[in-house]
Motif scaffolding. Structure first.
Motif, PDB file in Angstrom:
ATOM      1  N   GLU A 122     -30.303 -15.643  13.917  1.00  0.00           N
ATOM      2  CA  GLU A 122     -30.527 -15.826  15.350  1.00  0.00           C
ATOM      3  C   GLU A 122     -30.003 -17.168  15.830  1.00  0.00           C
ATOM      4  N   LYS A 123     -30.155 -18.216  15.007  1.00  0.00           N
ATOM      5  CA  LYS A 123     -29.701 -19.546  15.407  1.00  0.00           C
ATOM      6  C   LYS A 123     -28.192 -19.545  15.633  1.00  0.00           C
ATOM      7  N   ALA A 124     -27.444 -18.944  14.719  1.00  0.00           N
ATOM      8  CA  ALA A 124     -25.995 -18.887  14.872  1.00  0.00           C
ATOM      9  C   ALA A 124     -25.616 -18.050  16.078  1.00  0.00           C
ATOM     10  N   ALA A 125     -26.334 -16.944  16.288  1.00  0.00           N
ATOM     11  CA  ALA A 125     -26.036 -16.075  17.423  1.00  0.00           C
ATOM     12  C   ALA A 125     -26.223 -16.816  18.743  1.00  0.00           C
ATOM     13  N   SER A 126     -27.288 -17.613  18.852  1.00  0.00           N
ATOM     14  CA  SER A 126     -27.543 -18.344  20.092  1.00  0.00           C
ATOM     15  C   SER A 126     -26.573 -19.494  20.285  1.00  0.00           C
ATOM     16  N   PRO A 148     -11.137 -12.451  22.434  1.00  0.00           N
ATOM     17  CA  PRO A 148     -11.926 -11.307  22.881  1.00  0.00           C
ATOM     18  C   PRO A 148     -12.587 -10.533  21.748  1.00  0.00           C
ATOM     19  N   ALA A 149     -12.984 -11.196  20.674  1.00  0.00           N
ATOM     20  CA  ALA A 149     -13.593 -10.510  19.542  1.00  0.00           C
ATOM     21  C   ALA A 149     -14.877  -9.793  19.947  1.00  0.00           C
ATOM     22  N   GLN A 150     -15.152  -8.686  19.286  1.00  0.00           N
ATOM     23  CA  GLN A 150     -16.420  -7.992  19.490  1.00  0.00           C
ATOM     24  C   GLN A 150     -17.508  -8.774  18.778  1.00  0.00           C
ATOM     25  N   GLN A 151     -18.556  -9.154  19.497  1.00  0.00           N
ATOM     26  CA  GLN A 151     -19.640  -9.951  18.936  1.00  0.00           C
ATOM     27  C   GLN A 151     -20.738  -9.027  18.411  1.00  0.00           C
ATOM     28  N   ILE A 152     -21.109  -9.203  17.139  1.00  0.00           N
ATOM     29  CA  ILE A 152     -22.153  -8.398  16.508  1.00  0.00           C
ATOM     30  C   ILE A 152     -23.189  -9.348  15.923  1.00  0.00           C
ATOM     31  N   ALA A 153     -24.469  -9.111  16.211  1.00  0.00           N
ATOM     32  CA  ALA A 153     -25.545  -9.989  15.744  1.00  0.00           C
ATOM     33  C   ALA A 153     -26.394  -9.293  14.687  1.00  0.00           C
ATOM     34  N   TRP A 154     -26.372  -9.838  13.476  1.00  0.00           N
ATOM     35  CA  TRP A 154     -27.281  -9.405  12.418  1.00  0.00           C
ATOM     36  C   TRP A 154     -28.261 -10.545  12.185  1.00  0.00           C
ATOM     37  N   ASP A 155     -29.382 -10.259  11.548  1.00  0.00           N
ATOM     38  CA  ASP A 155     -30.357 -11.322  11.289  1.00  0.00           C
ATOM     39  C   ASP A 155     -30.968 -11.118   9.912  1.00  0.00           C
ATOM     40  N   PHE A 156     -30.601 -11.982   8.976  1.00  0.00           N
ATOM     41  CA  PHE A 156     -31.146 -11.944   7.620  1.00  0.00           C
ATOM     42  C   PHE A 156     -31.856 -13.269   7.337  1.00  0.00           C
ATOM     43  N   PRO A 157     -33.049 -13.237   6.733  1.00  0.00           N
ATOM     44  CA  PRO A 157     -33.746 -14.476   6.377  1.00  0.00           C
ATOM     45  C   PRO A 157     -32.895 -15.338   5.459  1.00  0.00           C
ATOM     46  N   VAL A 202     -12.283  -9.972  10.493  1.00  0.00           N
ATOM     47  CA  VAL A 202     -13.728 -10.122  10.628  1.00  0.00           C
ATOM     48  C   VAL A 202     -14.135 -11.536  10.244  1.00  0.00           C
ATOM     49  N   LEU A 203     -14.908 -12.183  11.120  1.00  0.00           N
ATOM     50  CA  LEU A 203     -15.437 -13.523  10.850  1.00  0.00           C
ATOM     51  C   LEU A 203     -16.961 -13.456  10.796  1.00  0.00           C
ATOM     52  N   PHE A 204     -17.544 -13.879   9.668  1.00  0.00           N
ATOM     53  CA  PHE A 204     -18.996 -13.960   9.525  1.00  0.00           C
ATOM     54  C   PHE A 204     -19.443 -15.394   9.796  1.00  0.00           C
ATOM     55  N   VAL A 205     -20.523 -15.543  10.569  1.00  0.00           N
ATOM     56  CA  VAL A 205     -20.990 -16.880  10.938  1.00  0.00           C
ATOM     57  C   VAL A 205     -22.488 -16.996  10.717  1.00  0.00           C
ATOM     58  N   CYS A 206     -22.921 -18.078  10.060  1.00  0.00           N
ATOM     59  CA  CYS A 206     -24.330 -18.448  10.031  1.00  0.00           C
ATOM     60  C   CYS A 206     -24.391 -19.968  10.164  1.00  0.00           C
ATOM     61  N   THR A 207     -25.545 -20.537   9.997  1.00  0.00           N
ATOM     62  CA  THR A 207     -25.684 -21.972  10.276  1.00  0.00           C
ATOM     63  C   THR A 207     -24.955 -22.832   9.242  1.00  0.00           C
ATOM     64  N   ALA A 208     -25.350 -22.706   7.967  1.00  0.00           N
ATOM     65  CA  ALA A 208     -24.814 -23.606   6.941  1.00  0.00           C
ATOM     66  C   ALA A 208     -23.565 -23.071   6.242  1.00  0.00           C
ATOM     67  N   ASN A 209     -23.291 -21.774   6.384  1.00  0.00           N
ATOM     68  CA  ASN A 209     -22.168 -21.148   5.677  1.00  0.00           C
ATOM     69  C   ASN A 209     -22.238 -21.468   4.182  1.00  0.00           C
ATOM     70  N   SER A 210     -23.478 -21.405   3.657  1.00  0.00           N
ATOM     71  CA  SER A 210     -23.682 -21.710   2.242  1.00  0.00           C
ATOM     72  C   SER A 210     -24.160 -20.512   1.443  1.00  0.00           C
ATOM     73  N   ALA A 211     -24.707 -19.484   2.130  1.00  0.00           N
ATOM     74  CA  ALA A 211     -25.240 -18.341   1.403  1.00  0.00           C
ATOM     75  C   ALA A 211     -24.926 -17.024   2.096  1.00  0.00           C
ATOM     76  N   ARG A 212     -25.627 -16.715   3.199  1.00  0.00           N
ATOM     77  CA  ARG A 212     -25.506 -15.398   3.816  1.00  0.00           C
ATOM     78  C   ARG A 212     -24.095 -15.053   4.264  1.00  0.00           C
ATOM     79  N   SER A 213     -23.456 -15.925   5.027  1.00  0.00           N
ATOM     80  CA  SER A 213     -22.115 -15.606   5.527  1.00  0.00           C
ATOM     81  C   SER A 213     -21.086 -15.600   4.398  1.00  0.00           C
TER      82      SER A 213
END
Length: 254
Positions: free
Chosen positions: A82-86, A94-103, A5-16
Protein backbone atom coordinates in the motif's frame (compact mmCIF):
# COMPACT_ATOMS: atom_id res chain seq x y z
CA UNK A 1 7.16 -7.52 -28.88
CA UNK A 2 7.31 -8.55 -25.22
CA UNK A 3 5.15 -6.69 -22.72
CA UNK A 4 7.19 -4.82 -20.10
CA UNK A 5 6.38 -5.23 -16.40
CA UNK A 6 7.79 -3.18 -13.51
CA UNK A 7 7.29 -4.36 -9.91
CA UNK A 8 7.54 -1.70 -7.19
CA UNK A 9 7.66 -1.85 -3.40
CA UNK A 10 9.29 0.34 -0.78
CA UNK A 11 12.75 -1.18 -0.23
CA UNK A 12 13.01 -3.36 -3.36
CA UNK A 13 14.74 -5.89 -1.13
CA UNK A 14 12.28 -8.78 -0.98
CA UNK A 15 8.75 -8.72 -2.43
CA UNK A 16 9.38 -6.85 -5.69
CA UNK A 17 12.65 -8.73 -6.27
CA UNK A 18 10.83 -12.02 -5.73
CA UNK A 19 8.13 -10.96 -8.19
CA UNK A 20 10.75 -9.94 -10.76
CA UNK A 21 12.55 -13.28 -10.50
CA UNK A 22 9.31 -15.28 -10.52
CA UNK A 23 7.77 -13.70 -13.61
CA UNK A 24 11.06 -13.91 -15.49
CA UNK A 25 11.29 -17.59 -14.57
CA UNK A 26 7.65 -18.41 -15.36
CA UNK A 27 7.06 -16.32 -18.49
CA UNK A 28 10.33 -14.68 -19.51
CA UNK A 29 9.60 -15.53 -23.12
CA UNK A 30 6.55 -13.23 -23.05
CA UNK A 31 7.53 -10.46 -20.63
CA UNK A 32 10.48 -8.16 -19.96
CA UNK A 33 10.65 -7.68 -16.22
CA UNK A 34 12.30 -5.32 -13.72
CA UNK A 35 11.73 -4.08 -10.19
CA UNK A 36 12.45 -0.91 -8.22
CA UNK A 37 11.82 0.70 -4.85
CA UNK A 38 10.63 4.06 -3.59
CA UNK A 39 13.28 3.79 -0.84
CA UNK A 40 15.59 1.00 -2.06
CA UNK A 41 18.08 -0.71 0.24
CA UNK A 42 19.70 -3.99 -0.90
CA UNK A 43 18.49 -7.53 -1.61
CA UNK A 44 17.64 -9.35 1.61
CA UNK A 45 19.75 -12.54 1.93
CA UNK A 46 16.73 -14.60 2.95
CA UNK A 47 14.76 -13.46 -0.10
CA UNK A 48 17.58 -14.67 -2.32
CA UNK A 49 17.83 -17.87 -0.32
CA UNK A 50 14.17 -18.91 -0.74
CA UNK A 51 14.33 -18.09 -4.45
CA UNK A 52 17.39 -20.27 -4.92
CA UNK A 53 15.81 -23.07 -2.88
CA UNK A 54 12.85 -22.93 -5.26
CA UNK A 55 15.19 -23.31 -8.21
CA UNK A 56 14.74 -19.72 -9.40
CA UNK A 57 17.77 -17.83 -10.71
CA UNK A 58 18.86 -14.79 -8.68
CA UNK A 59 21.77 -13.64 -10.83
CA UNK A 60 21.54 -9.94 -11.57
CA UNK A 61 18.90 -9.17 -8.95
CA UNK A 62 19.68 -5.86 -7.29
CA UNK A 63 17.77 -3.02 -5.65
CA UNK A 64 17.07 0.02 -7.83
CA UNK A 65 15.66 3.51 -7.42
CA UNK A 66 12.23 4.03 -8.96
CA UNK A 67 13.60 7.21 -10.55
CA UNK A 68 16.13 5.13 -12.49
CA UNK A 69 13.41 3.33 -14.45
CA UNK A 70 10.65 5.95 -14.67
CA UNK A 71 12.00 7.26 -17.97
CA UNK A 72 11.45 3.91 -19.66
CA UNK A 73 8.29 2.62 -21.27
CA UNK A 74 6.28 0.09 -19.22
CA UNK A 75 3.08 -1.74 -20.11
CA UNK A 76 2.33 -2.62 -16.46
CA UNK A 77 3.47 -1.12 -13.16
CA UNK A 78 2.57 -3.44 -10.28
CA UNK A 79 2.97 -2.24 -6.69
CA UNK A 80 3.29 -4.86 -3.97
CA UNK A 81 2.41 -2.79 -0.89
CA UNK A 82 0.00 0.00 0.00
CA UNK A 83 2.84 2.41 0.80
CA UNK A 84 4.35 2.02 -2.67
CA UNK A 85 0.93 2.30 -4.29
CA UNK A 86 0.22 5.60 -2.51
CA UNK A 87 3.68 7.02 -3.22
CA UNK A 88 3.84 5.95 -6.85
CA UNK A 89 0.56 7.51 -7.86
CA UNK A 90 0.54 7.40 -11.65
CA UNK A 91 4.22 6.84 -12.46
CA UNK A 92 5.42 5.58 -15.80
CA UNK A 93 2.33 6.66 -17.70
CA UNK A 94 0.74 5.31 -19.86
CA UNK A 95 1.44 2.01 -18.07
CA UNK A 96 -1.48 0.11 -16.59
CA UNK A 97 -1.26 0.49 -12.81
CA UNK A 98 -1.99 -2.65 -10.75
CA UNK A 99 -1.96 -2.67 -6.93
CA UNK A 100 -1.16 -5.84 -4.99
CA UNK A 101 -0.56 -5.91 -1.24
CA UNK A 102 1.68 -8.50 0.42
CA UNK A 103 2.97 -8.23 4.02
CA UNK A 104 6.64 -7.37 4.22
CA UNK A 105 8.55 -10.48 5.39
CA UNK A 106 11.63 -8.49 6.40
CA UNK A 107 10.52 -7.42 9.93
CA UNK A 108 9.91 -11.07 10.94
CA UNK A 109 13.28 -12.09 9.51
CA UNK A 110 12.21 -15.73 9.50
CA UNK A 111 12.81 -18.25 6.74
CA UNK A 112 9.24 -19.54 6.99
CA UNK A 113 7.84 -16.03 6.50
CA UNK A 114 9.94 -15.43 3.39
CA UNK A 115 8.96 -18.84 2.02
CA UNK A 116 5.25 -18.09 2.57
CA UNK A 117 5.60 -14.69 0.85
CA UNK A 118 7.30 -16.35 -2.10
CA UNK A 119 4.47 -18.90 -2.34
CA UNK A 120 1.77 -16.20 -2.25
CA UNK A 121 3.51 -14.01 -4.84
CA UNK A 122 4.10 -17.04 -7.06
CA UNK A 123 0.37 -17.81 -7.07
CA UNK A 124 -0.46 -14.20 -8.01
CA UNK A 125 2.23 -14.15 -10.72
CA UNK A 126 0.88 -17.38 -12.21
CA UNK A 127 -2.60 -15.84 -12.39
CA UNK A 128 -1.24 -12.63 -13.92
CA UNK A 129 0.68 -14.55 -16.59
CA UNK A 130 -2.38 -16.66 -17.38
CA UNK A 131 -4.76 -13.70 -17.63
CA UNK A 132 -2.38 -11.74 -19.84
CA UNK A 133 -1.26 -14.68 -21.94
CA UNK A 134 -3.34 -13.60 -24.93
CA UNK A 135 -2.42 -9.93 -24.60
CA UNK A 136 1.32 -10.18 -25.22
CA UNK A 137 1.13 -10.09 -29.00
CA UNK A 138 0.48 -6.91 -31.01
CA UNK A 139 -3.15 -6.35 -31.88
CA UNK A 140 -3.78 -5.78 -35.59
CA UNK A 141 -4.93 -2.24 -36.33
CA UNK A 142 -8.26 -1.79 -38.11
CA UNK A 143 -7.31 1.62 -39.56
CA UNK A 144 -10.88 2.75 -39.19
CA UNK A 145 -10.79 6.38 -40.43
CA UNK A 146 -12.62 7.66 -37.34
CA UNK A 147 -10.10 6.02 -34.99
CA UNK A 148 -7.15 7.17 -37.09
CA UNK A 149 -8.24 10.79 -37.28
CA UNK A 150 -9.15 10.79 -33.60
CA UNK A 151 -5.57 9.69 -32.82
CA UNK A 152 -4.25 12.49 -35.03
CA UNK A 153 -6.64 15.14 -33.67
CA UNK A 154 -4.01 16.51 -31.29
CA UNK A 155 -1.33 18.97 -32.27
CA UNK A 156 1.39 17.20 -30.28
CA UNK A 157 0.59 13.74 -31.66
CA UNK A 158 0.37 14.98 -35.24
CA UNK A 159 3.67 16.85 -34.97
CA UNK A 160 5.38 13.91 -33.27
CA UNK A 161 4.21 11.51 -35.96
CA UNK A 162 5.41 13.83 -38.74
CA UNK A 163 8.76 14.32 -37.01
CA UNK A 164 9.25 10.56 -36.64
CA UNK A 165 8.25 10.16 -40.30
CA UNK A 166 10.86 12.73 -41.36
CA UNK A 167 13.65 11.08 -39.33
CA UNK A 168 12.59 7.47 -39.97
CA UNK A 169 12.93 6.57 -36.29
CA UNK A 170 13.30 8.34 -32.95
CA UNK A 171 13.39 7.31 -29.29
CA UNK A 172 11.54 8.89 -26.39
CA UNK A 173 14.53 10.88 -25.17
CA UNK A 174 14.96 12.50 -28.59
CA UNK A 175 11.28 13.41 -28.77
CA UNK A 176 11.39 14.78 -25.22
CA UNK A 177 14.23 17.10 -26.25
CA UNK A 178 12.70 18.03 -29.59
CA UNK A 179 9.36 19.07 -28.11
CA UNK A 180 10.68 20.26 -24.74
CA UNK A 181 8.03 18.06 -23.17
CA UNK A 182 8.12 15.81 -20.07
CA UNK A 183 8.74 12.13 -20.70
CA UNK A 184 5.37 10.92 -19.30
CA UNK A 185 3.52 13.17 -21.74
CA UNK A 186 5.61 11.98 -24.69
CA UNK A 187 5.16 8.31 -23.76
CA UNK A 188 1.42 8.73 -23.28
CA UNK A 189 0.92 10.25 -26.73
CA UNK A 190 3.23 7.73 -28.42
CA UNK A 191 1.19 4.91 -26.89
CA UNK A 192 -1.98 6.36 -28.45
CA UNK A 193 -0.32 6.53 -31.87
CA UNK A 194 1.06 3.02 -31.48
CA UNK A 195 -2.32 1.59 -30.42
CA UNK A 196 -3.90 3.22 -33.48
CA UNK A 197 -1.43 1.32 -35.66
CA UNK A 198 0.41 4.46 -36.77
CA UNK A 199 3.76 3.65 -35.13
CA UNK A 200 5.95 0.55 -34.99
CA UNK A 201 8.48 -0.05 -32.21
CA UNK A 202 11.96 -1.54 -32.02
CA UNK A 203 13.62 -2.27 -28.68
CA UNK A 204 17.33 -1.60 -28.24
CA UNK A 205 18.51 -2.20 -24.72
CA UNK A 206 16.35 -0.15 -22.37
CA UNK A 207 15.09 2.20 -25.09
CA UNK A 208 12.25 1.78 -27.55
CA UNK A 209 12.62 3.40 -30.97
CA UNK A 210 9.50 4.50 -32.84
CA UNK A 211 9.04 4.55 -36.59
CA UNK A 212 6.14 4.91 -38.99
CA UNK A 213 4.30 1.60 -39.17
CA UNK A 214 5.09 0.02 -42.57
CA UNK A 215 1.69 -1.68 -42.46
CA UNK A 216 -0.34 1.53 -42.75
CA UNK A 217 -2.65 1.45 -45.79
CA UNK A 218 -1.91 3.45 -48.94
CA UNK A 219 -4.71 5.94 -48.38
CA UNK A 220 -3.30 6.84 -44.95
CA UNK A 221 0.22 7.07 -46.35
CA UNK A 222 -1.00 9.58 -48.92
CA UNK A 223 -2.74 11.61 -46.21
CA UNK A 224 0.48 11.81 -44.21
CA UNK A 225 2.55 12.65 -47.29
CA UNK A 226 0.22 15.52 -48.20
CA UNK A 227 0.05 16.75 -44.62
CA UNK A 228 3.85 16.78 -44.31
CA UNK A 229 4.48 18.49 -47.65
CA UNK A 230 2.03 21.33 -46.98
CA UNK A 231 2.64 21.84 -43.24
CA UNK A 232 6.39 21.92 -42.67
CA UNK A 233 5.87 24.48 -39.90
CA UNK A 234 4.41 21.75 -37.67
CA UNK A 235 7.86 20.27 -37.11
CA UNK A 236 10.07 23.27 -37.83
CA UNK A 237 10.98 24.06 -34.20
CA UNK A 238 11.18 20.45 -32.97
CA UNK A 239 13.38 19.60 -35.93
CA UNK A 240 15.74 22.46 -35.09
CA UNK A 241 16.00 21.32 -31.46
CA UNK A 242 16.59 17.76 -32.60
CA UNK A 243 19.42 18.91 -34.84
CA UNK A 244 20.91 20.94 -31.99
CA UNK A 245 20.78 17.82 -29.85
CA UNK A 246 22.65 15.85 -32.52
CA UNK A 247 25.32 18.57 -32.68
CA UNK A 248 26.05 18.24 -28.94
CA UNK A 249 28.15 15.12 -28.30
CA UNK A 250 27.39 15.25 -24.56
CA UNK A 251 23.65 14.87 -25.12
CA UNK A 252 22.89 11.17 -25.26
CA UNK A 253 19.97 8.86 -24.60
CA UNK A 254 20.94 7.25 -21.33
Amino acid sequence: MKRRVLFVCTANSARSLMAEALLRNMAGDRFEVASAGTEPTSPHPMALQVLEEAGIATEGLHSKQLADVQGQYWDYVITLCEKAASECGTVCQPAQQIAWDFPDPVPANRHATFALTLKEIRERIALFALVHQKETGPKPASYDPVAVFKALADDFRLSALLLIRSQEQLCVCELTEAFEAPQPKVSRHLAILRDAGLLATDRRGQWIYYSLNPEIPQWLGRVLDETASHNARLIENPLARLQAMADRPSVQCL
